[in-house]
Structures are given as C-alpha cells and as structure tokens.
Design a protein around this motif. Structure first.
Motif, PDB file in Angstrom:
ATOM      1  N   GLY A 112      38.497  12.767  41.936  1.00  0.00           N
ATOM      2  CA  GLY A 112      37.788  13.686  41.754  1.00  0.00           C
ATOM      3  C   GLY A 112      38.501  14.981  42.111  1.00  0.00           C
ATOM      4  N   ARG A 113      39.466  15.206  43.025  1.00  0.00           N
ATOM      5  CA  ARG A 113      39.858  16.627  43.424  1.00  0.00           C
ATOM      6  C   ARG A 113      40.684  17.260  42.228  1.00  0.00           C
ATOM      7  NH1 ARG A 113      43.106  16.689  48.999  1.00  0.00           N
ATOM      8  NH2 ARG A 113      43.155  18.695  48.365  1.00  0.00           N
ATOM      9  N   GLN A 114      41.231  16.212  41.362  1.00  0.00           N
ATOM     10  CA  GLN A 114      41.959  16.652  40.315  1.00  0.00           C
ATOM     11  C   GLN A 114      41.068  17.217  38.801  1.00  0.00           C
ATOM     12  OE1 GLN A 114      45.373  17.449  40.381  1.00  0.00           O
ATOM     13  NE2 GLN A 114      45.127  17.046  42.658  1.00  0.00           N
ATOM     14  N   ARG A 115      40.333  16.615  38.913  1.00  0.00           N
ATOM     15  CA  ARG A 115      39.395  16.505  37.652  1.00  0.00           C
ATOM     16  C   ARG A 115      39.122  17.887  37.088  1.00  0.00           C
ATOM     17  NH1 ARG A 115      35.214  12.826  34.655  1.00  0.00           N
ATOM     18  NH2 ARG A 115      33.732  14.448  33.966  1.00  0.00           N
ATOM     19  N   ALA A 116      38.346  18.845  38.097  1.00  0.00           N
ATOM     20  CA  ALA A 116      38.038  20.055  37.626  1.00  0.00           C
ATOM     21  C   ALA A 116      39.194  20.952  37.254  1.00  0.00           C
ATOM     22  CB  ALA A 116      37.238  20.638  38.713  1.00  0.00           C
ATOM     23  N   ASN A 117      40.266  20.815  37.873  1.00  0.00           N
ATOM     24  CA  ASN A 117      41.436  21.517  37.697  1.00  0.00           C
ATOM     25  C   ASN A 117      42.048  21.210  36.381  1.00  0.00           C
ATOM     26  OD1 ASN A 117      41.388  22.790  40.339  1.00  0.00           O
ATOM     27  ND2 ASN A 117      42.785  21.057  41.268  1.00  0.00           N
ATOM     28  N   TRP A 144      36.816   4.232  43.686  1.00  0.00           N
ATOM     29  CA  TRP A 144      35.602   3.332  43.484  1.00  0.00           C
ATOM     30  C   TRP A 144      34.589   4.267  42.702  1.00  0.00           C
ATOM     31  CZ3 TRP A 144      37.164   3.213  48.587  1.00  0.00           C
ATOM     32  CH2 TRP A 144      36.631   4.310  49.373  1.00  0.00           C
ATOM     33  N   PRO A 145      33.580   3.792  41.730  1.00  0.00           N
ATOM     34  CA  PRO A 145      32.758   4.577  41.161  1.00  0.00           C
ATOM     35  C   PRO A 145      31.948   5.386  42.202  1.00  0.00           C
ATOM     36  CG  PRO A 145      32.689   2.426  40.274  1.00  0.00           C
ATOM     37  CD  PRO A 145      33.461   2.146  41.532  1.00  0.00           C
ATOM     38  N   GLN A 146      31.753   6.880  41.904  1.00  0.00           N
ATOM     39  CA  GLN A 146      31.225   7.683  42.840  1.00  0.00           C
ATOM     40  C   GLN A 146      30.808   8.806  41.996  1.00  0.00           C
ATOM     41  OE1 GLN A 146      33.870   9.195  45.970  1.00  0.00           O
ATOM     42  NE2 GLN A 146      35.370   7.898  45.094  1.00  0.00           N
ATOM     43  N   LEU A 147      30.043   9.747  42.817  1.00  0.00           N
ATOM     44  CA  LEU A 147      29.872  11.051  42.146  1.00  0.00           C
ATOM     45  C   LEU A 147      30.595  11.851  43.025  1.00  0.00           C
ATOM     46  CD1 LEU A 147      26.001  11.349  41.478  1.00  0.00           C
ATOM     47  CD2 LEU A 147      27.975  10.762  39.976  1.00  0.00           C
ATOM     48  N   TYR A 148      31.409  13.120  42.407  1.00  0.00           N
ATOM     49  CA  TYR A 148      32.302  14.177  43.105  1.00  0.00           C
ATOM     50  C   TYR A 148      31.500  15.258  42.857  1.00  0.00           C
ATOM     51  CZ  TYR A 148      36.246  15.892  45.214  1.00  0.00           C
ATOM     52  OH  TYR A 148      37.153  16.488  46.265  1.00  0.00           O
ATOM     53  N   GLU A 149      31.301  16.023  43.989  1.00  0.00           N
ATOM     54  CA  GLU A 149      30.311  17.371  43.560  1.00  0.00           C
ATOM     55  C   GLU A 149      31.671  18.655  43.984  1.00  0.00           C
ATOM     56  OE1 GLU A 149      26.606  18.127  45.137  1.00  0.00           O
ATOM     57  OE2 GLU A 149      27.350  19.893  46.095  1.00  0.00           O
TER      58      GLU A 149
END
Length: 260
Positions: free
Chosen positions: A163-168, A79-84
């Motif tokens: 979220g967990r995949q985006r930065a990678n 769902w829409p959220q911010l991931y830090e």
C-alpha cells in the motif's frame, strides 16, 4: 507465410507487464453524457487556452479530494485489503517517440488537487516535450524494463500490492485520452483503481465522460454519483479558476501597456 520476428522493445515490455497485471481486475465502466458549456465558455475567453487534459485532471483530483473511494486501492500484501491515500497521484499517459518507435509512457503528478491549472499545464508539457530520458518517471520505467522478466514482474507485483509504495510508483488514478486524434477508447486496461477518459467535446460542451473502475474497491452507484458531481466541479470550481486566469492575464497586459 514467411515473416520476420521482432524483438520486444523496452516500452513494449512495460505495456505487456501492465496488461498482465490489469487483465485479472474486474473492471466496469460507467459513462455520463455531460454538458460542460460553462467550462467551454470560460476556456474560449482565454488567449492561451489550457489543454482539456489539464482541466479534466484538475477536476478529477478535486472530485477525489471529496470522495475517498477514488483514493483507495485493492492490495494483496500482506493480505487482501483496501488502502486509502491522503491525496491523489495522477498517472498521465503520453505518446512519445523513443528509439524510432512511438511508445506510451506514464508520468506522475502528486497532489494535483492543490496545484494551479497553470502549473499542471507546465508539468504536462514538460513530460510531452522534454527528451524522454530527462523525465524521471520515463527513465526509471525504461530502466526497469531492462531487468530480467521474473525479477521485473516481482518488483511490479510488490509495487502494486504494498500500500505505501503503490501510489508513489503507479499513482492513484490514470488519465488516458485519444480524443485529440478524433477517437475514443471504450475498454482501456489499467492496474489502477480508476481510469478517466472522455470523447470528443462539442462546441456546446457536450461530451461523453467515462470512469473505468475496479469493482473490488467500489460499486457502480458510487461512480454514477461521482460523475454527476464531476460535471458540477468542471462547470464550477474548474471554470472559476479558468476565469481567474483570464482576469490575471488582463491585469498583466494592462500593467505592460502602462509601463510602455
């Protein structure tokens, strides 16, 4: 008028996909006129000068270490959220030649805030000079570009919204600069939360520095304060590290002379 149709190359398909995911982001730009005189003087004192790309990269990574907003992303799954993220992953745009075409490809540098300037310089030079298919991120991106469009875009959507995949896969911020060609980009697009670029740097250190940011993640006042702090980091911590490079080079030269 009769022309000719040109098939989209793999790199052009990648750019098209990134623009497709970027176009809907409410992106705003904040610019600050900086005076980087201290950093300019420190850099000029070196025989082997680090690139401005590396210095801005290191400074922005240190800034993001202080400001968690710059390590956040807006994601839609589940769902829409911010991931830090706990650390930064820099996405660096490089112009390379591939199959007779000048193309833009992105390399990633994880945790640049804890890497010395010399190491960052080496990593960027490798991405700029090594054969395209020998750079992991380039090879993977070109492989993805050959996947059928619906599957490719689904994979990219998942990569940007889990979220967990985006930065990678994509990084936490992007650095894209044309100032070496005597030009500035005023409205670049990216699916990432922030994109950093800067204009021509004067001999006195004056330069326009811009952060293009996703308004869903942060507000303009945060970015204005970030740019003010960024200027202090460049003239402080980054300039100090550059001075240490000069001192280390002088010590190494002295040892070489002693051993002759």
């Amino acid at each position: 008028m009769r022309g000719r149709a040109l098939k989209l190359s793999a790199p052009r398909r990648l750019v098209n996909d990134l623009m497709r995911f970027s176009i809907g982001i409410p992106r705003v730009t904040v610019q600050r006129r900086m005076n980087l005189g201290s950093l300019v003087r420190a850099r000029m004192s070196l025989h082997a000068k680090p690139s401005w790309t590396v210095l801005f990269l290191k400074g922005y990574a240190l800034l993001a270490q202080e400001m968690p907003e710059l390590r956040r992303a807006y994601v839609k799954f589940p769902w829409p959220q911010l991931y830090e993220y706990p650390l930064s992953v820099a996405s660096i745009a490089h112009e390379r030649e591939y199959d007779g075409e000048r193309v833009v490809l992105l390399s990633l540098i994880k945790d640049p805030e804890h890497r010395p300037i010399a190491e960052l310089e080496t990593l960027i030079q490798v991405a700029r000079s090594r054969p395209v298919l020998e750079v992991k991120e380039f090879r993977r991106a070109l492989g993805i570009a050959r996947i059928p469009t619906p599957i490719r875009r689904l994979l990219m959507w998942l990569g940007l919204n889990i979220g967990r995949q985006r930065a990678n896969r994509f990084g936490t911020f992007q650095l894209s600069v044309y100032s070496g060609l005597g030009a500035e980009s005023l409205n670049p697009l990216t699916p990432l939360t922030t994109l950093l670029n800067y204009g021509l740097i004067g001999q006195d250190g004056s330069v326009n520095v811009r952060i293009h940011y996703d308004h869903r993640v942060m507000d303009g006042a945060n970015v204005a304060r970030a740019l003010e702090r960024f200027e202090k980091i460049l003239n402080g911590a980054v300039a100090d590290e550059v001075k240490l490079l000069g001192q280390s080079a002088s010590v190494a030269a002295g040892r070489e002379d002693f051993n002759r």
